[in-house]
Design a protein around this motif. Structure first.
Motif, PDB file in Angstrom:
ATOM      1  N   ARG A 112      10.122   5.081  -9.923  1.00  0.00           N
ATOM      2  CA  ARG A 112       9.533   5.323  -8.625  1.00  0.00           C
ATOM      3  C   ARG A 112       8.284   6.370  -8.812  1.00  0.00           C
ATOM      4  NH1 ARG A 112      11.980   8.949  -5.687  1.00  0.00           N
ATOM      5  NH2 ARG A 112      13.297   9.602  -7.151  1.00  0.00           N
ATOM      6  N   TYR A 113       7.880   6.686  -9.958  1.00  0.00           N
ATOM      7  CA  TYR A 113       6.606   7.682 -10.113  1.00  0.00           C
ATOM      8  C   TYR A 113       5.422   6.806  -9.452  1.00  0.00           C
ATOM      9  CZ  TYR A 113       2.879   9.901 -12.316  1.00  0.00           C
ATOM     10  OH  TYR A 113       1.656  10.769 -12.669  1.00  0.00           O
ATOM     11  N   GLY A 114       4.714   7.629  -8.711  1.00  0.00           N
ATOM     12  CA  GLY A 114       3.421   6.959  -8.122  1.00  0.00           C
ATOM     13  C   GLY A 114       3.791   6.296  -6.816  1.00  0.00           C
ATOM     14  N   LYS A 157      -8.163   3.292  -2.794  1.00  0.00           N
ATOM     15  CA  LYS A 157      -7.273   4.139  -1.488  1.00  0.00           C
ATOM     16  C   LYS A 157      -6.021   3.401  -1.582  1.00  0.00           C
ATOM     17  CE  LYS A 157      -8.678   2.982   2.568  1.00  0.00           C
ATOM     18  NZ  LYS A 157      -9.494   3.068   4.005  1.00  0.00           N
ATOM     19  N   THR A 158      -5.183   4.561  -1.154  1.00  0.00           N
ATOM     20  CA  THR A 158      -3.683   4.316  -0.832  1.00  0.00           C
ATOM     21  C   THR A 158      -3.354   5.124   0.320  1.00  0.00           C
ATOM     22  OG1 THR A 158      -3.264   4.106  -3.249  1.00  0.00           O
ATOM     23  CG2 THR A 158      -1.227   4.652  -1.737  1.00  0.00           C
ATOM     24  N   THR A 159      -2.930   4.225   1.301  1.00  0.00           N
ATOM     25  CA  THR A 159      -2.785   5.129   2.673  1.00  0.00           C
ATOM     26  C   THR A 159      -1.194   5.078   3.243  1.00  0.00           C
ATOM     27  OG1 THR A 159      -2.769   2.915   4.022  1.00  0.00           O
ATOM     28  CG2 THR A 159      -4.987   3.942   3.259  1.00  0.00           C
ATOM     29  N   ASP A 188       0.969  -1.426   0.016  1.00  0.00           N
ATOM     30  CA  ASP A 188       0.000  -0.090   0.144  1.00  0.00           C
ATOM     31  C   ASP A 188       0.676   1.242   0.107  1.00  0.00           C
ATOM     32  OD1 ASP A 188      -2.508   1.430  -0.066  1.00  0.00           O
ATOM     33  OD2 ASP A 188      -2.701   1.382   2.129  1.00  0.00           O
ATOM     34  N   LEU A 189       1.879   1.255  -0.713  1.00  0.00           N
ATOM     35  CA  LEU A 189       2.753   2.524  -0.801  1.00  0.00           C
ATOM     36  C   LEU A 189       2.694   2.784  -2.444  1.00  0.00           C
ATOM     37  CD1 LEU A 189       4.332   3.637   1.459  1.00  0.00           C
ATOM     38  CD2 LEU A 189       6.548   2.838   0.208  1.00  0.00           C
ATOM     39  N   PHE A 190       1.973   1.959  -3.270  1.00  0.00           N
ATOM     40  CA  PHE A 190       2.138   2.256  -4.926  1.00  0.00           C
ATOM     41  C   PHE A 190       0.798   2.982  -4.795  1.00  0.00           C
ATOM     42  CE2 PHE A 190       4.807  -1.278  -4.383  1.00  0.00           C
ATOM     43  CZ  PHE A 190       6.181  -0.932  -5.380  1.00  0.00           C
ATOM     44  N   CYS A 191       0.758   4.149  -5.496  1.00  0.00           N
ATOM     45  CA  CYS A 191      -0.730   4.502  -5.705  1.00  0.00           C
ATOM     46  C   CYS A 191      -1.501   3.913  -6.752  1.00  0.00           C
ATOM     47  CB  CYS A 191      -0.482   5.973  -6.485  1.00  0.00           C
ATOM     48  SG  CYS A 191       0.103   7.095  -4.981  1.00  0.00           S
ATOM     49  N   THR A 192      -2.687   3.575  -6.672  1.00  0.00           N
ATOM     50  CA  THR A 192      -3.425   2.960  -7.539  1.00  0.00           C
ATOM     51  C   THR A 192      -4.938   3.534  -7.881  1.00  0.00           C
ATOM     52  OG1 THR A 192      -4.194   1.543  -5.565  1.00  0.00           O
ATOM     53  CG2 THR A 192      -2.716   0.427  -6.979  1.00  0.00           C
ATOM     54  N   THR A 237      -7.609   8.811  -1.877  1.00  0.00           N
ATOM     55  CA  THR A 237      -7.649   7.986  -3.181  1.00  0.00           C
ATOM     56  C   THR A 237      -7.055   8.542  -4.230  1.00  0.00           C
ATOM     57  OG1 THR A 237      -9.648   7.070  -2.113  1.00  0.00           O
ATOM     58  CG2 THR A 237      -9.427   6.629  -4.504  1.00  0.00           C
ATOM     59  N   PRO A 238      -6.042   8.059  -5.027  1.00  0.00           N
ATOM     60  CA  PRO A 238      -5.396   8.833  -5.923  1.00  0.00           C
ATOM     61  C   PRO A 238      -6.156   8.715  -7.185  1.00  0.00           C
ATOM     62  CG  PRO A 238      -3.953   6.761  -5.166  1.00  0.00           C
ATOM     63  CD  PRO A 238      -5.374   6.889  -4.511  1.00  0.00           C
ATOM     64  N   THR A 239      -5.708   9.539  -8.215  1.00  0.00           N
ATOM     65  CA  THR A 239      -6.523   9.695  -9.382  1.00  0.00           C
ATOM     66  C   THR A 239      -5.703   9.235 -10.342  1.00  0.00           C
ATOM     67  OG1 THR A 239      -5.696  12.070  -9.792  1.00  0.00           O
ATOM     68  CG2 THR A 239      -8.092  11.585  -8.790  1.00  0.00           C
ATOM     69  N   TYR A 240      -4.596   8.668 -10.076  1.00  0.00           N
ATOM     70  CA  TYR A 240      -3.464   8.084 -11.184  1.00  0.00           C
ATOM     71  C   TYR A 240      -2.801   6.975 -10.846  1.00  0.00           C
ATOM     72  CZ  TYR A 240      -0.225  10.285  -7.706  1.00  0.00           C
ATOM     73  OH  TYR A 240       0.320  10.499  -6.288  1.00  0.00           O
ATOM     74  N   GLU A 241      -2.090   6.370 -11.627  1.00  0.00           N
ATOM     75  CA  GLU A 241      -1.710   4.884 -11.263  1.00  0.00           C
ATOM     76  C   GLU A 241      -0.113   5.197 -11.229  1.00  0.00           C
ATOM     77  OE1 GLU A 241      -2.415   1.009 -10.484  1.00  0.00           O
ATOM     78  OE2 GLU A 241      -3.994   2.116 -11.232  1.00  0.00           O
ATOM     79  N   SER A 242       0.646   4.326 -10.258  1.00  0.00           N
ATOM     80  CA  SER A 242       2.083   4.240 -10.383  1.00  0.00           C
ATOM     81  C   SER A 242       2.505   3.449 -11.553  1.00  0.00           C
ATOM     82  CB  SER A 242       2.416   3.513  -8.936  1.00  0.00           C
ATOM     83  OG  SER A 242       2.637   2.200  -9.251  1.00  0.00           O
TER      84      SER A 242
END
Length: 485
Positions: free
Chosen positions: A197-199, A85-87, A77-81, A97-102
């Motif tokens: 490392r993006y996202g 939800k990403t905490t 749960d360190l990767f934006c999905t 809750t990210p609007t983008y994906e890693s």
């Protein structure tokens, strides 16, 4: 169904491609097992309903040329999905809750993977035991009283317990390799710049690196092949020719020179770790490789260097969490009061400790004395490895100074906790690849790991060495499914 969850990633991919089993059947099997395994506390967020929908959609129009055709995967749960939800295991991001994906998770889904959910981790990846998470500690499937290691403890626990066929973690100072060692699984920390490392929620930007975690080396090679790509969105991503890591996997390591650093024989190291290391050396020789004694003279400075550089970068990265733009916000009498209350209530004790250390070493009057000096020592540590690689192809060391310790045993002793990373931290400071493979058990039957460290961008070589050793070792995990409810 349980037969499916015990299969390797490579075997599951083959079965789906040969239409012996559907993505829906595989996904259902892992969901059912995960739902019965809540005791482990491996998940923070589940996305089971969506996963089943996507599995059915895949089965209706299967693309069997994909590397991960309809394979369900849970991720740290360190990767934006996107829209999930990403905490980062923190209260301060409990509603984010990210609007983008890693990029790394995007690579998984583009290869056919399906998201099962987000796995528990130490808060902002700061910890070696998965006890700093706002969502509670994860249990090691080996024994309910043991930590699974950290920060990728939820990922290691989920792979070892077969709640996901494979997963991805992040490694800043050993956070993939240490939990892999504690749970009897395989964990690869790639060369810095190999995976985007993006996202990824940042901890220490010059050290963080995403990597695969799996049941075996074959699965690790396939997953690394999928996630290691050049990314223009990440200024630290490096454009180099990647291998077909699975296809080029070989057990033939005859003639390879493997270095044994004398500095890793640290004072007070348990005899069982020394014995394990010697067995690893014997296996290397049996495989036809040559063992060479080497020196990495600045090894003893690695841990203090890391615990200056990492907190300094963390204090800078975590300055963005102020209650204004996103995440948790506390009520305050004015702006400054709101800032202070948000950060004191939103961050846990370990994160606050590291922010304080980082702010101190970057402060006026101490920057030159601590941070600048640490960066100079970091260069010396990298130089040690560069010198060693003039005479060897890879380096073999223990992964950790002990097997998994008990939950709560080191929680109130941060220095003792930090010492768990003594064998892994130098690799991050030098930006090199390292892999931990399960290599034996201690007297209590708990797993122990060996680490293979390679030259920069030489992941294929260390995967090959790990593959050859894996066959010689013949490791079997002592797991009894005690957590199934």
């Amino acid at each position: 169904m349980s037969e499916l969850t015990s299969q390797s990633l490579v075997k599951l991919c083959k079965s789906i491609k040969e239409k012996k089993v559907s993505s829906t059947e595989v996904t259902k099997a892992f969901i059912e097992r995960s739902e019965k395994s809540k005791t482990l506390n491996a998940y923070i967020t589940t996305d089971f309903e969506n996963a089943l929908t996507k599995a059915k959609q895949f089965d209706e129009k299967p693309n069997l040329d994909l590397k991960l055709p309809g394979i369900p995967i849970a991720v740290k749960d360190l990767f934006c999905t996107k829209n999930v939800k990403t905490t980062a295991g923190s209260k301060i991001l409990q509603s984010f809750t990210p609007t983008y994906e890693s990029t790394v998770t995007d690579n998984l889904w583009n290869a056919g993977g399906i998201l099962l959910g987000k796995l528990n981790c130490d808060e902002f990846a700061m910890g070696s035991s998965n006890e700093t998470s706002y969502y509670g500690n994860v249990q090691n499937p080996i024994d309910e009283n043991l930590v699974p290691g950290g920060s990728s403890g939820g990922s290691a626990s989920a792979v070892a317990a077969q709640l996901t066929p494979i997963t991805i973690g992040t490694d800043t100072g050993g956070s993939i390799r240490q939990p892999a060692s504690f749970t009897g699984t395989v964990g690869l920390k790639p060369t810095y710049g190999s995976c985007s490392r993006y996202g990824i929620v940042a901890f220490a930007s010059s050290l963080d690196q995403a990597g695969p975690m799996s049941q075996n080396v074959e699965d690790c090679a396939l997953l690394h092949e999928v996630i290691s790509t050049f990314d223009k969105k990440d200024s630290t991503s490096i454009n180099f020719k990647r291998n077909n890591y699975l296809q080029e996997l070989t057990k033939n390591i005859k003639g390879k020179k493997i270095g044994i650093p004398k500095e890793y024989r640290v004072e007070g190291m348990p005899k069982e770790i020394e014995d394990l290391w010697q067995k690893g050396i014997d296996h290397i020789k049996d495989c036809g490789a040559e063992v060479v004694d080497i020196s990495l003279p600045h090894t003893s400075y690695a841990l203090p260097t890391y615990y200056i550089v990492a907190p300094a970068e963390a204090s800078s990265n975590l300055a963005r969490y102020d209650g204004v733009k996103y995440g948790f916000r506390a009520e305050g009498k004015n702006l400054i009061d709101m800032y202070e209350k948000t950060r004191s209530e939103g961050f846990g004790a370990e994160v606050q400790r590291r922010i304080m250390i980082g702010t101190y070493v970057l402060s006026s009057g101490y920057y030159d004395a601590y941070y600048l000096k640490a960066q100079k020592v970091r260069k010396l540590i990298k130089n040690d490895f560069d010198e060693a690689y003039k005479q060897v192809d890879a380096i073999l060391t223990p992964s950790t100074p002990s097997s998994a310790f008990k939950i709560g045993e080191k929680k109130d002793d941060p220095v003792s906790m930090y010492l768990n990373d003594i064998f892994t931290v130098p690799v991050n400071l030098a930006g090199l690849p390292g892999i931990s493979i399960p290599a034996g058990h201690d007297a209590k039957g708990y797993p122990l790991g060996l680490q293979i460290i390679g030259k920069a961008f030489d992941e294929q070589n260390i995967l090959n060495i790990a593959y050859a050793m894996e066959e010689k070792i013949g490791f079997k995990n002592n797991i009894t499914d005690w957590w199934i409810k």
